[in-house]
Design a protein around this motif. Sequence first.
Motif, PDB file in Angstrom:
ATOM      1  N   LEU A  33       7.975   3.064 -13.444  1.00  0.00           N
ATOM      2  CA  LEU A  33       7.041   2.073 -12.934  1.00  0.00           C
ATOM      3  C   LEU A  33       7.084   2.147 -11.414  1.00  0.00           C
ATOM      4  CD1 LEU A  33       8.049  -0.811 -15.329  1.00  0.00           C
ATOM      5  CD2 LEU A  33       5.837   0.359 -15.307  1.00  0.00           C
ATOM      6  N   TYR A  34       5.921   2.096 -10.791  1.00  0.00           N
ATOM      7  CA  TYR A  34       5.827   2.275  -9.348  1.00  0.00           C
ATOM      8  C   TYR A  34       5.317   1.013  -8.648  1.00  0.00           C
ATOM      9  CZ  TYR A  34       4.465   4.575  -4.968  1.00  0.00           C
ATOM     10  OH  TYR A  34       4.322   4.927  -3.651  1.00  0.00           O
ATOM     11  N   LYS A  35       4.270   0.392  -9.212  1.00  0.00           N
ATOM     12  CA  LYS A  35       3.676  -0.787  -8.581  1.00  0.00           C
ATOM     13  C   LYS A  35       2.941  -1.602  -9.636  1.00  0.00           C
ATOM     14  CE  LYS A  35       0.389  -2.004  -4.903  1.00  0.00           C
ATOM     15  NZ  LYS A  35      -0.578  -1.442  -3.944  1.00  0.00           N
ATOM     16  N   ILE A  36       2.986  -2.926  -9.485  1.00  0.00           N
ATOM     17  CA  ILE A  36       2.174  -3.835 -10.304  1.00  0.00           C
ATOM     18  C   ILE A  36       1.304  -4.637  -9.349  1.00  0.00           C
ATOM     19  CG2 ILE A  36       2.123  -5.733 -11.964  1.00  0.00           C
ATOM     20  CD1 ILE A  36       5.001  -5.072 -12.682  1.00  0.00           C
ATOM     21  N   TYR A  37       0.008  -4.579  -9.528  1.00  0.00           N
ATOM     22  CA  TYR A  37      -0.913  -5.452  -8.781  1.00  0.00           C
ATOM     23  C   TYR A  37      -1.340  -6.520  -9.777  1.00  0.00           C
ATOM     24  CZ  TYR A  37      -3.783  -6.666  -4.836  1.00  0.00           C
ATOM     25  OH  TYR A  37      -4.302  -7.317  -3.743  1.00  0.00           O
ATOM     26  N   TYR A  38      -0.650  -7.662  -9.725  1.00  0.00           N
ATOM     27  CA  TYR A  38      -0.779  -8.662 -10.773  1.00  0.00           C
ATOM     28  C   TYR A  38      -1.779  -9.768 -10.499  1.00  0.00           C
ATOM     29  CZ  TYR A  38       2.778 -10.892  -7.774  1.00  0.00           C
ATOM     30  OH  TYR A  38       3.492 -11.409  -6.720  1.00  0.00           O
ATOM     31  N   ASP A  39      -2.237  -9.920  -9.275  1.00  0.00           N
ATOM     32  CA  ASP A  39      -3.204 -10.975  -8.953  1.00  0.00           C
ATOM     33  C   ASP A  39      -4.394 -10.333  -8.277  1.00  0.00           C
ATOM     34  OD1 ASP A  39      -4.531 -13.313  -8.454  1.00  0.00           O
ATOM     35  OD2 ASP A  39      -3.091 -14.106  -7.021  1.00  0.00           O
ATOM     36  N   SER A  40      -5.407  -9.984  -9.078  1.00  0.00           N
ATOM     37  CA  SER A  40      -6.568  -9.298  -8.509  1.00  0.00           C
ATOM     38  C   SER A  40      -7.242 -10.180  -7.460  1.00  0.00           C
ATOM     39  CB  SER A  40      -7.553  -8.914  -9.615  1.00  0.00           C
ATOM     40  OG  SER A  40      -8.037 -10.054 -10.280  1.00  0.00           O
ATOM     41  N   TYR A  55      -3.525  -4.080 -12.217  1.00  0.00           N
ATOM     42  CA  TYR A  55      -3.084  -2.804 -12.765  1.00  0.00           C
ATOM     43  C   TYR A  55      -1.585  -2.592 -12.595  1.00  0.00           C
ATOM     44  CZ  TYR A  55      -3.431  -1.446  -7.832  1.00  0.00           C
ATOM     45  OH  TYR A  55      -3.299  -1.390  -6.465  1.00  0.00           O
ATOM     46  N   VAL A  56      -1.112  -1.580 -13.306  1.00  0.00           N
ATOM     47  CA  VAL A  56       0.258  -1.091 -13.174  1.00  0.00           C
ATOM     48  C   VAL A  56       0.156   0.390 -12.835  1.00  0.00           C
ATOM     49  CG1 VAL A  56       2.408  -0.601 -14.406  1.00  0.00           C
ATOM     50  CG2 VAL A  56       1.181  -2.697 -14.863  1.00  0.00           C
ATOM     51  N   GLN A  57       1.024   0.850 -11.937  1.00  0.00           N
ATOM     52  CA  GLN A  57       1.060   2.273 -11.627  1.00  0.00           C
ATOM     53  C   GLN A  57       2.366   2.878 -12.113  1.00  0.00           C
ATOM     54  OE1 GLN A  57       0.276   2.222  -7.363  1.00  0.00           O
ATOM     55  NE2 GLN A  57      -1.789   2.970  -7.770  1.00  0.00           N
ATOM     56  N   ILE A  58       2.251   4.096 -12.634  1.00  0.00           N
ATOM     57  CA  ILE A  58       3.401   4.859 -13.113  1.00  0.00           C
ATOM     58  C   ILE A  58       3.426   6.156 -12.321  1.00  0.00           C
ATOM     59  CG2 ILE A  58       4.422   6.019 -15.108  1.00  0.00           C
ATOM     60  CD1 ILE A  58       2.852   3.912 -16.820  1.00  0.00           C
ATOM     61  N   ARG A  59       4.618   6.525 -11.852  1.00  0.00           N
ATOM     62  CA  ARG A  59       4.766   7.701 -10.985  1.00  0.00           C
ATOM     63  C   ARG A  59       5.683   8.737 -11.631  1.00  0.00           C
ATOM     64  NH1 ARG A  59       7.247   7.611  -4.867  1.00  0.00           N
ATOM     65  NH2 ARG A  59       6.545   9.686  -4.298  1.00  0.00           N
ATOM     66  N   ASN A  60       5.310   9.997 -11.476  1.00  0.00           N
ATOM     67  CA  ASN A  60       6.107  11.116 -11.970  1.00  0.00           C
ATOM     68  C   ASN A  60       6.699  11.852 -10.770  1.00  0.00           C
ATOM     69  OD1 ASN A  60       7.182  13.424 -13.078  1.00  0.00           O
ATOM     70  ND2 ASN A  60       5.262  14.186 -13.936  1.00  0.00           N
ATOM     71  N   THR A  61       8.008  11.748 -10.589  1.00  0.00           N
ATOM     72  CA  THR A  61       8.672  12.458  -9.490  1.00  0.00           C
ATOM     73  C   THR A  61       9.452  13.668  -9.997  1.00  0.00           C
ATOM     74  OG1 THR A  61      10.605  11.003  -9.588  1.00  0.00           O
ATOM     75  CG2 THR A  61       8.855  10.385  -8.047  1.00  0.00           C
ATOM     76  N   THR A  62       9.169  14.078 -11.235  1.00  0.00           N
ATOM     77  CA  THR A  62       9.825  15.281 -11.767  1.00  0.00           C
ATOM     78  C   THR A  62       9.105  16.517 -11.242  1.00  0.00           C
ATOM     79  OG1 THR A  62       8.480  15.541 -13.767  1.00  0.00           O
ATOM     80  CG2 THR A  62      10.359  14.010 -13.894  1.00  0.00           C
ATOM     81  N   GLY A  63       9.635  17.667 -11.548  1.00  0.00           N
ATOM     82  CA  GLY A  63       9.053  18.928 -11.110  1.00  0.00           C
ATOM     83  C   GLY A  63       8.044  19.510 -12.082  1.00  0.00           C
ATOM     84  N   THR A 142       4.183 -16.251  -6.124  1.00  0.00           N
ATOM     85  CA  THR A 142       2.744 -16.377  -5.894  1.00  0.00           C
ATOM     86  C   THR A 142       2.443 -16.068  -4.430  1.00  0.00           C
ATOM     87  OG1 THR A 142       3.003 -18.741  -5.465  1.00  0.00           O
ATOM     88  CG2 THR A 142       2.389 -18.098  -7.710  1.00  0.00           C
ATOM     89  N   ARG A 143       3.472 -15.723  -3.690  1.00  0.00           N
ATOM     90  CA  ARG A 143       3.313 -15.423  -2.269  1.00  0.00           C
ATOM     91  C   ARG A 143       2.623 -14.074  -2.057  1.00  0.00           C
ATOM     92  NH1 ARG A 143       8.199 -15.242   2.153  1.00  0.00           N
ATOM     93  NH2 ARG A 143       6.874 -14.856   3.941  1.00  0.00           N
ATOM     94  N   TYR A 144       2.836 -13.148  -2.967  1.00  0.00           N
ATOM     95  CA  TYR A 144       2.243 -11.820  -2.881  1.00  0.00           C
ATOM     96  C   TYR A 144       1.369 -11.580  -4.101  1.00  0.00           C
ATOM     97  CZ  TYR A 144       6.003 -11.362   0.500  1.00  0.00           C
ATOM     98  OH  TYR A 144       6.836 -11.569   1.546  1.00  0.00           O
ATOM     99  N   ASP A 145       0.530 -10.569  -4.024  1.00  0.00           N
ATOM    100  CA  ASP A 145      -0.349 -10.218  -5.134  1.00  0.00           C
ATOM    101  C   ASP A 145       0.131  -9.001  -5.905  1.00  0.00           C
ATOM    102  OD1 ASP A 145      -2.036 -12.276  -4.357  1.00  0.00           O
ATOM    103  OD2 ASP A 145      -3.233 -10.966  -3.081  1.00  0.00           O
ATOM    104  N   TYR A 146       1.169  -8.327  -5.404  1.00  0.00           N
ATOM    105  CA  TYR A 146       1.646  -7.103  -5.998  1.00  0.00           C
ATOM    106  C   TYR A 146       3.157  -6.986  -5.827  1.00  0.00           C
ATOM    107  CZ  TYR A 146       1.729  -5.576  -1.177  1.00  0.00           C
ATOM    108  OH  TYR A 146       1.978  -5.486   0.157  1.00  0.00           O
ATOM    109  N   LYS A 147       3.739  -6.053  -6.571  1.00  0.00           N
ATOM    110  CA  LYS A 147       5.182  -5.811  -6.511  1.00  0.00           C
ATOM    111  C   LYS A 147       5.417  -4.314  -6.562  1.00  0.00           C
ATOM    112  CE  LYS A 147       9.661  -6.112  -7.420  1.00  0.00           C
ATOM    113  NZ  LYS A 147      10.695  -7.004  -7.574  1.00  0.00           N
ATOM    114  N   TRP A 148       6.164  -3.781  -5.605  1.00  0.00           N
ATOM    115  CA  TRP A 148       6.641  -2.392  -5.668  1.00  0.00           C
ATOM    116  C   TRP A 148       7.850  -2.384  -6.578  1.00  0.00           C
ATOM    117  CZ3 TRP A 148       3.537   1.149  -3.798  1.00  0.00           C
ATOM    118  CH2 TRP A 148       2.684   0.821  -2.740  1.00  0.00           C
ATOM    119  N   CYS A 149       7.896  -1.483  -7.498  1.00  0.00           N
ATOM    120  CA  CYS A 149       8.976  -1.448  -8.463  1.00  0.00           C
ATOM    121  C   CYS A 149      10.094  -0.500  -8.022  1.00  0.00           C
ATOM    122  CB  CYS A 149       8.446  -1.010  -9.822  1.00  0.00           C
ATOM    123  SG  CYS A 149       7.160  -2.125 -10.433  1.00  0.00           S
TER     124      CYS A 149
END
Length: 149
Positions: A33-40, A55-63, A142-149
Motif C-alpha cells: 500500500l502506498y497512499k490512501i486518498y480518503y476524502d475526495s 482511491y488507494v494506491q499500490i506500489r511495486n518496488t520489486t525488480g 480529519t485534518r488531512y485528506d490522504y495518508k501515505w502508507c
Amino acid sequence: MLRTRTFAAVTAAAAAGVLLLPSQAQAAGSVHLYKIYYDSPGTDNRSTASLNAEYVQIRNTTGAGVNLRGWTVTDAANHKYTFGNFVLGKGKIVTVHTGRGTNTAAHVYQNRGAYVWNNDRDTATLRKSNGTRVGVCSYNSTRYDYKWC
C-alpha cells in the motif's frame, strides 16, 4: 602524499556507499500500500468524479512485474476489491478508484456508487490471493485528506 589522499578519499567514499546500501528487504522490493486518498475534494455527491477522487494506491518496488490476480484491498467494514488478471509492472503504481471507469495499466475501478473510505478513520488491508496479509495502512484524522502508507 597523493597516494595517501586518494586512498583516504576512496575509503571514505566506500564507507559512505556502504552506509547508503539498502537493507535486504528494501533490496528485494515489495508490493505494498502506498497512499490512501480518503476524502475526495468538494462535496460528497456520489458523482463519478467525486467517487474516483477517492482511491488507494499500490506500489511495486520489486525488480519484476507482479500479477495481482486474486489480490484484495479491503477497508475496516470489509468492502472488498479483488483484482482480476492484472500485472503491476516493476517500479509502477496502480490507483484503485472507488467509482466507475475503464481499467488501464495505471488505474483500476471498483465500479461502486457509494464511498468506501471513511473521511475520519479507516484501515486499508492488502492481501495476496492466498489470503496472506501484505500490508495494512490506517488513518485517524480529519485534518488531512490522504495518508501515505
